[in-house]
Design a protein around this motif. Structure first.
Motif, mmCIF file in Angstrom:
data_model
loop_
_atom_site.group_PDB
_atom_site.id
_atom_site.type_symbol
_atom_site.label_atom_id
_atom_site.label_comp_id
_atom_site.label_asym_id
_atom_site.label_seq_id
_atom_site.Cartn_x
_atom_site.Cartn_y
_atom_site.Cartn_z
ATOM 1 N N LEU A 153 -9.051 3.517 -7.783
ATOM 2 C CA LEU A 153 -8.178 3.221 -8.920
ATOM 3 C C LEU A 153 -6.750 3.707 -8.670
ATOM 4 N N GLN A 154 -6.625 4.881 -8.061
ATOM 5 C CA GLN A 154 -5.295 5.391 -7.752
ATOM 6 C C GLN A 154 -4.584 4.489 -6.760
ATOM 7 N N MET A 155 -5.299 4.026 -5.749
ATOM 8 C CA MET A 155 -4.688 3.123 -4.776
ATOM 9 C C MET A 155 -4.188 1.854 -5.462
ATOM 10 N N ILE A 156 -4.986 1.287 -6.334
ATOM 11 C CA ILE A 156 -4.605 0.066 -7.034
ATOM 12 C C ILE A 156 -3.404 0.313 -7.944
ATOM 13 N N VAL A 157 -3.437 1.398 -8.701
ATOM 14 C CA VAL A 157 -2.340 1.704 -9.622
ATOM 15 C C VAL A 157 -1.032 1.905 -8.862
ATOM 16 N N PHE A 158 -1.079 2.649 -7.766
ATOM 17 C CA PHE A 158 0.155 2.870 -7.021
ATOM 18 C C PHE A 158 0.633 1.599 -6.323
ATOM 19 N N TRP A 159 -0.272 0.720 -5.933
ATOM 20 C CA TRP A 159 0.166 -0.562 -5.377
ATOM 21 C C TRP A 159 0.886 -1.382 -6.456
ATOM 22 N N VAL A 160 0.360 -1.381 -7.667
ATOM 23 C CA VAL A 160 1.004 -2.104 -8.766
ATOM 24 C C VAL A 160 2.389 -1.524 -9.040
ATOM 25 N N ILE A 161 2.499 -0.210 -9.064
ATOM 26 C CA ILE A 161 3.799 0.428 -9.300
ATOM 27 C C ILE A 161 4.772 0.086 -8.177
ATOM 28 N N TYR A 162 4.312 0.196 -6.935
ATOM 29 C CA TYR A 162 5.173 -0.105 -5.791
ATOM 30 C C TYR A 162 5.657 -1.550 -5.838
ATOM 31 N N SER A 163 4.749 -2.490 -6.074
ATOM 32 C CA SER A 163 5.143 -3.900 -6.084
ATOM 33 C C SER A 163 6.108 -4.199 -7.236
ATOM 34 N N TYR A 164 5.926 -3.534 -8.365
ATOM 35 C CA TYR A 164 6.849 -3.715 -9.489
ATOM 36 C C TYR A 164 8.246 -3.213 -9.124
ATOM 37 N N VAL A 165 8.322 -2.017 -8.557
ATOM 38 C CA VAL A 165 9.624 -1.461 -8.166
ATOM 39 C C VAL A 165 10.274 -2.349 -7.105
ATOM 40 N N TYR A 166 9.503 -2.858 -6.175
ATOM 41 C CA TYR A 166 10.019 -3.736 -5.131
ATOM 42 C C TYR A 166 10.594 -5.017 -5.742
ATOM 43 N N ARG A 167 9.880 -5.616 -6.685
ATOM 44 C CA ARG A 167 10.360 -6.844 -7.331
ATOM 45 C C ARG A 167 11.637 -6.592 -8.129
#
Length: 127
Positions: free
Chosen positions: A83-97
């Motif tokens: 779950l942590q991996m998924i949440v941080f991927w979502v955060i990273y992709s949002y910041v990148y966008r």
């Protein structure tokens, strides 16, 4: 469990713009769950006589108790990690966008996205 709940806290603030006041209203429930889960797991094992020498990681020691080990220790551990991996991927992709959108107005080298990825990696390593 606390780490995964903290990562959801970061997700709520960064990605969804949830106010800190709204999250603070839920804080007692979060802290209660974090404290209650290990207490309940320990009491269940104590009542069923499952405490043994388990050598390295898990205090549920008998080889016949693999189900208890997975339900009360390894399962929650791996679920929290994933779950942590998924949440941080979502955060990273949002910041990148967001940085991609801002590149239209000024040159950027995705510094915030890189910093977010570095932070997420260090957070996961500390897990």
């Amino acid at each position: 469990i606390l780490n995964v709940l903290l990562s959801f806290y970061y997700l709520a603030i960064i990605r969804f713009g949830t106010s800190e006041k709204k999250l603070n209203d839920r804080d007692p429930w979060i802290r209660g769950f974090v404290l209650l889960f290990p207490e309940v797991a320990a009491l269940v094992c104590l009542a069923l006589g499952k405490f043994n020498d388990a050598r390295l990681w898990c205090w549920i020691g008998s080889s016949q108790d693999k189900v208890f080990q997975w339900v009360l220790y390894f399962g929650p551990l791996w679920i929290c990690f994933l779950l942590q991996m998924i949440v941080f991927w979502v955060i990273y992709s949002y910041v990148y966008r967001v940085e991609e959108k801002s590149n239209r107005f000024a040159a950027s080298s995705h510094e915030y996205a890189k910093e977010t990825a570095r932070y997420a990696l260090l957070y996961m390593v500390s897990f």
